[in-house]
Every structure is written in C-alpha cells, then in structure tokens.
Write a protein that holds these residues in place. Structure first.
Motif, short mmCIF file in Angstrom:
data_model
loop_
_atom_site.label_atom_id
_atom_site.label_comp_id
_atom_site.label_asym_id
_atom_site.label_seq_id
_atom_site.Cartn_x
_atom_site.Cartn_y
_atom_site.Cartn_z
N THR A 114 2.02 1.80 -3.36
CA THR A 114 0.94 2.36 -4.18
C THR A 114 0.84 3.86 -3.97
O THR A 114 0.71 4.64 -4.92
CB THR A 114 -0.42 1.72 -3.82
OG1 THR A 114 -0.24 0.31 -3.74
CG2 THR A 114 -1.46 2.03 -4.85
N GLY A 115 0.93 4.28 -2.69
CA GLY A 115 0.87 5.70 -2.37
C GLY A 115 1.96 6.47 -3.09
O GLY A 115 1.71 7.52 -3.68
N TRP A 116 3.17 5.94 -3.04
CA TRP A 116 4.28 6.62 -3.72
C TRP A 116 4.02 6.72 -5.22
O TRP A 116 4.31 7.75 -5.84
CB TRP A 116 5.60 5.88 -3.48
CG TRP A 116 6.16 6.11 -2.11
CD1 TRP A 116 6.26 5.20 -1.11
CD2 TRP A 116 6.69 7.34 -1.59
NE1 TRP A 116 6.80 5.77 0.01
CE2 TRP A 116 7.08 7.09 -0.25
CE3 TRP A 116 6.86 8.63 -2.11
CZ2 TRP A 116 7.64 8.06 0.56
CZ3 TRP A 116 7.42 9.60 -1.29
CH2 TRP A 116 7.79 9.31 0.03
N ARG B 1 0.83 -1.21 0.00
CA ARG B 1 0.00 0.00 0.00
C ARG B 1 0.86 1.25 0.00
O ARG B 1 0.56 2.22 -0.69
CB ARG B 1 -0.91 0.00 1.21
CG ARG B 1 -2.20 -0.68 0.90
CD ARG B 1 -3.15 -0.63 2.05
NE ARG B 1 -4.14 -1.65 1.85
CZ ARG B 1 -4.87 -2.17 2.81
NH1 ARG B 1 -4.71 -1.76 4.05
NH2 ARG B 1 -5.75 -3.10 2.55
N SER B 2 1.90 1.22 0.82
CA SER B 2 2.79 2.38 0.88
C SER B 2 3.38 2.64 -0.51
O SER B 2 3.47 3.78 -0.95
CB SER B 2 3.90 2.13 1.89
OG SER B 2 4.80 3.20 1.85
#
Lengths: 313, 295
Positions: free
Chosen positions: A31-33, A28-29
């Motif tokens: 994906t955020g980036w 998820r992290s």
C-alpha cells in the motif's frame, strides 16, 4: 474529529493487531509503495528523464530540428569556454550570487532574530510587511522596479530632491547600475521569504538558551553569533542552497527588468539559455550544453555548501 | 490582538527575576529598544513602499506615476478601460487561474499521499527512493526545459494546460514537507482506525487530511503562488499568444514603445491580487505549517 470517536476502542483491541501475520505487513508495505508511486513516477518522468535527454542533446549539434552527433562529442562544451557571450552571462550571474545571497541571508537572519524577541511589539505587523513582497510575482515586481528606476521616475526624483545627484541617473543604461537594480530587486523580493524559514527555525529553538546567554553577560551581537547562528545552521544551509540554486537560474528579472541590457551586460545565464534555445534560430544542442553548465554549477556549489555546513559540527 | 498578546508577555518579563543584561543597565528600556524599532520600521516601509506605489499607480495617470504621486488618483477606470482594450485581460486571468488551481489541487493530492506513504509505511527501500527523489531538488529547471518542450511538442501538447501543469505537480519539496508533518501524526490513531476496519486509503483521506490542515495550507500557499507566478515555463510551452497567462501579459508591455505606466501598474496590481489574498488569508496556517514541518 473522527479521531476522538476512535480512541475508546484503542486500549482493548490494540494487542491483537500486533499479532497479525506478516501477510498484513506485506500488504501494508505494498500500500505504501502504491501511495508514493504517482509522485515518484512523475519526478522520474518530469525531472530525471529530461535531465538525461538534455545531456544527450548537449552532445549533438545543428540548427532547428535537424540534429546530428557532434564531432568531437564535447564540441558544445568546448565552445562554452570560447563563447564571450556565455562567459559574460556567467560572470554577471556570479556577481549577483556573490553580492546578493550573503547580504540577503544575513539581513534575513538579523530580522528573524529581532522578530523572535518576546518583548517586541507589533511583531505580526512587521512580519507581514516584510514578507509581503513574496506574494508578488517576479514579473510584476520587475516592472514596478523598472518604473521606479526609470530615468524620469520616482527614484531619480527623490535623489534629486535630496540633492544627492544633480542630474537623473539612467539606471538601466549602465552595466553597473543595471546590475545594482537587479540585486536590489532580488533583495527586496526574497529577504522576507528567507526570514520566514529562520523564524520557523527559531521557534523550534528553546528560548531559554537566549536567556541563558543574556544572564551570562553576552550582548545581543555575541548571542547572535554564538547562540543563534550555530543553532540555526541546518536552516541556514537549506536557505543558502535554495538561494544559490535560484540565483543561478535567474530569468524573470533579467528578461523583464533590464531585458539583459545594456548590451547584454546584465543578462543571466538562463536568459541566454532561453535566447539560444527558443528564439530566432534555435541551437538546441548548444543550449543544452549551457543548461548542463548551470546544472553542474548548482551541484558543485550545493556540495561545497553541504561540506562547509557539516565541518563546523 | 497583536498588541494585547505582546503586552501580556511584557508583563511577564517585568515580573521575571532575571533583570536586564549587565551591558544595558541604567539605560531606559524604551531607549534600548529604539534602534530595533527604527530598523524594523525602515525595512518594513522599504518592503511595502513598492507595493503601495503599485496600488496608487493603478489609479493615476502615466505622468503622475512617474512624478511619484503618492495619493490615489481618479484614473482607475480609465486605466482599466485602456488595459482591457489593449490586452485580453479576461483570457489571461482565466488561464492563470486554471493553471494555478489545477496545479495546486493535483500537487497537494499527489505529494501529500506520497509523503504520508513514505512516513507511515516507512521501510529501508522507501528511504532509498526518497533520497533519490530529493536529488531532483538539485536539478535546475533550466536543465530539463529543452527536452520537456520537445517531448510535449511531440505529443502535440503545446499550448495545453496539461503541459503547463504536469512538470509542477510532483516536487520533492512538497513530498518532504508532508513526510515531515506526517511524523507528528499519532500512531495510536492510525492503529485504532485500522482496527475499526477503515482501509488504508480512507484512513489517509478521512483522518490524516483533516488533521494536517495547516500543512495543507502551507503547501497550498507555496504551490499556488509558484504556479500563478510562473513565467519561464508557460512562456516556453504556450507558443500561441491567445493562451497567455497574467505574467506573460505583463511581460508584453516591454515590447511597447510608449508605456502607459498607470495601465502597467493596474495590470501588475491585478496580477498580484490573487497571490496576496491567498497569502493574507492563509498566513497563520502557512507559518504554522512550515514550523510544524521542520521540527
């Protein structure tokens, strides 16, 4: 709409999701980036990279495309202090800044406070009318003001009709009046814009604080100074920084409304920068030094405003 | 509608047991409010007058415009013919529209997904990146204009739409606007969608985007207006006259010795219509979007 379909599942299946492994968190992290990558890259490429390049250019000299490193390195910056034309545009820009920004922000604050009243009628009508100038481009309104203030134009007609002046004023041919017309134009164009920010800020303030002040016997002026302004401080800070930034970069009005005249007396710094860098015999190195002067002034003034804004807490 | 809502509010005030402020006791209510209405009316008239002057001027002859004729005249079509004959109006409108629409679409897409990413996948590292990006808000365009021009010239992209819009796509202001509004996006909805097996990208597209309509409206108004009205950068990068935008077309009037003010007012009006329509149509969402974002 689809949010409603999803809610029934929520209660029962929610807990397992939390117990999923850290692999998912990592994914998820990542994906955020990925989500913020295009925006971040564009800002680096379109803002930070050219900013560094402009600094390197400001250390070079030469006309046109042939550039060499300047001797000494700060040559272009030293030249700024001896350039009467630059000093003139600096002075003019600061006249605009010091007169126009405070008047505009105070007027916008007063208007927002009046329009925030719950008992006022025709609020929507007033708000739309006062904000409407913002929908017009800077170039467009510059030409409207140019027409209004032309020697044989409507403003002179009206003033003569009221017997306030005996002969037409040549507004754009005199340094003082030309600057006055630009300041008036800026006030007209931007007051409503700032008012919208204050109105938005006021809507997030509990209306009962105004009523409490009223019950305590505070008049509208005291309420304004001791209740409204302190609560709107973050918004005032934001608008002050935005307006300062905008005024220091003033170009369209100087170019179109007064064309910098008379004798460059109403010319803004950005107008001079454009003239130096893109007209006649471009001097990109010196132009970059002027652009860095603007950058440094924007940064210093923003810093001062943030300090002042923090201190009164 | 405005009148009805305020009437309701007014009744409520009368019922409220607070009573008027001590300072104004005894003065009739309408008299107490009169200075406010007079002041607001003066400001509103001053705000609208130049716009009215512009609209009416577009229908009048040049001497009538300068003679401050305040009634619509019959010269609109003559002004239009003169404008079309003298300038490439269609071309300028096409370039302005293309630039503004493409900038708006690209900016909304890039900045909203970034703002969403910063808020929903929030982490310390991302916070640091965000505060770095916010610094870009402090960089005046003047300070990047010369190197940008040189860069696009090097790529052979002078006079291209790409060069006009690229610097305007990603702005810290829009990212901040979307990040702030993503704050009000309910986490439960997000979790539920994840459990339903929707991928992160589709959660953004199918759930976040539709719920954040007013933020998108506010962002669209701001971006469209800025792009449509932008003058300095197109002036710098669009070297050839045939690629000129509406503000550039108007600016060319200043080169003429004899200005026909009727034609000028018509050109100014045409250049202002799209942004005015966008603003009036999206006005309510715009106000809501700004209010929601600064909570």
């Amino acid at each position: 709409m689809s949010t409603i379909d999803l809610t029934p599942d929520q209660a029962g299946v929610r807990t397992p999701a939390r117990h999923r492994g850290t692999g998912l968190e990592k994914k998820r992290s990542l994906t955020g980036w990925i989500f913020l990558l295009p925006a971040a890259l564009l800002i680096c490429w379109m803002n930070f990279y050219p900013m560094i390049q402009a600094f390197l250019l400001s250390l070079q000299s030469g006309k046109g495309a042939k550039l060499t490193w300047a001797h000494p390195a700060w040559y272009n910056y030293a030249r700024l202090f001896k350039d009467p034309q630059f000093l003139q545009t600096l002075k003019t820009t600061f006249i605009y800044l010091v007169i126009q920004v405070p008047i505009m922000l105070i007027l916008a604050l007063i208007l927002a406070t009046l329009l925030n009243s719950k008992t006022l009628r025709f609020k929507g009508l007033f708000r739309t009318a006062i904000f409407l100038p913002c929908a017009v481009s800077l170039v467009s309104y510059s030409f409207v003001f140019r027409t209004l203030f032309s020697t044989d134009g409507p403003v002179n007609d009206a003033l003569m009709g009221l017997h306030l002046i005996s002969s037409p004023v040549n507004w754009l041919a005199n340094a003082g009046t030309a600057r006055f017309v630009i300041i008036l134009g800026l006030l007209w164009r931007w007051t409503g814009y700032n008012m919208v920010f204050y109105l938005a800020g006021l809507q997030n303030i509990d209306y009962s604080t105004f009523e409490a002040a009223r019950i305590d016997g505070a008049g509208p002026v005291k309420t304004f100074i001791y209740v409204t302004i302190p609560q709107l401080k973050p918004m005032i800070l934001l608008t002050a920084i935005m307006s300062t930034n905008g005024t220091l970069q003033l170009f369209d009005e100087s170019w179109n409304l007064t064309q910098g005249g008379p004798a460059n007396m109403s010319m803004s710094m950005s107008h001079y920068l454009y003239q130096l860098s893109f007209q006649n015999n471009p001097n990109i190195g010196y132009g970059s030094a002027v652009s860095y002067a603007i950058l440094i002034m924007v940064a210093i003034l923003a810093l001062i405003q943030m300090r002042v804004g923090d201190r009164r807490d | 509608m405005i009148v009805v809502t305020s009437l309701v509010v007014e009744n409520a005030t009368v019922v409220r047991p607070l009573g008027p402020a001590p300072a104004s006791r005894g003065v009739p209510r309408w008299l107490r409010k009169a200075p406010t209405y007079i002041f607001l009316t003066i400001v509103a008239v001053a705000s609208v007058y130049p716009l009215y002057f512009m609209v009416v001027g577009a229908t009048n002859t040049s001497p009538d415009v300068l003679g401050s004729r305040l009634l619509p005249g019959g010269n609109l079509f003559a002004n239009f013919r003169a404008l079309v004959a003298a300038q490439d109006l269609g071309g300028a409108l096409w370039h302005s529209s293309l630039n503004a629409v493409l900038t708006t679409i690209a900016a909304l897409a890039v900045c909203s997904i970034a703002g969403y990413g910063f808020e929903v996948f929030h982490s310390k590292g991302k916070d640091r990146v965000m505060s770095l990006l916010l610094l870009a808000m402090m960089i005046p365009f003047a300070a990047t204009m010369i190197p940008l021009f040189r860069m696009f010239a090097q790529f052979g992209l002078l006079n291209s739409t790409f060069a006009v819009i690229l610097p305007a796509i990603s702005t810290p202001f829009l990212i901040l606007l979307f990040r702030q509004s993503a704050r009000s996006f309910p986490h439960e909805v997000l979790e539920a969608a994840r459990i339903d097996g929707l991928s992160e990208f589709w959660i953004f597209v199918r759930i976040f985007v539709p719920t954040m309509r007013s933020t998108y409206a506010a962002a669209a108004v701001i971006t469209f207006m800025n792009a449509w009205n932008n003058f300095l950068w197109p002036r710098v990068i669009l070297v050839a006259n045939r690629y000129q935008t509406m503000p550039m077309l108007i600016s060319n009037f200043r080169a003429g010795y004899v200005i026909d003010y009727g034609v000028l007012m018509l050109a100014v009006l045409i250049a202002s219509l799209p942004t005015m329509i966008v603003f009036l149509v999206l006005q309510r969402s715009f106000a809501n979007g700004i209010t929601g974002a600064i909570k």
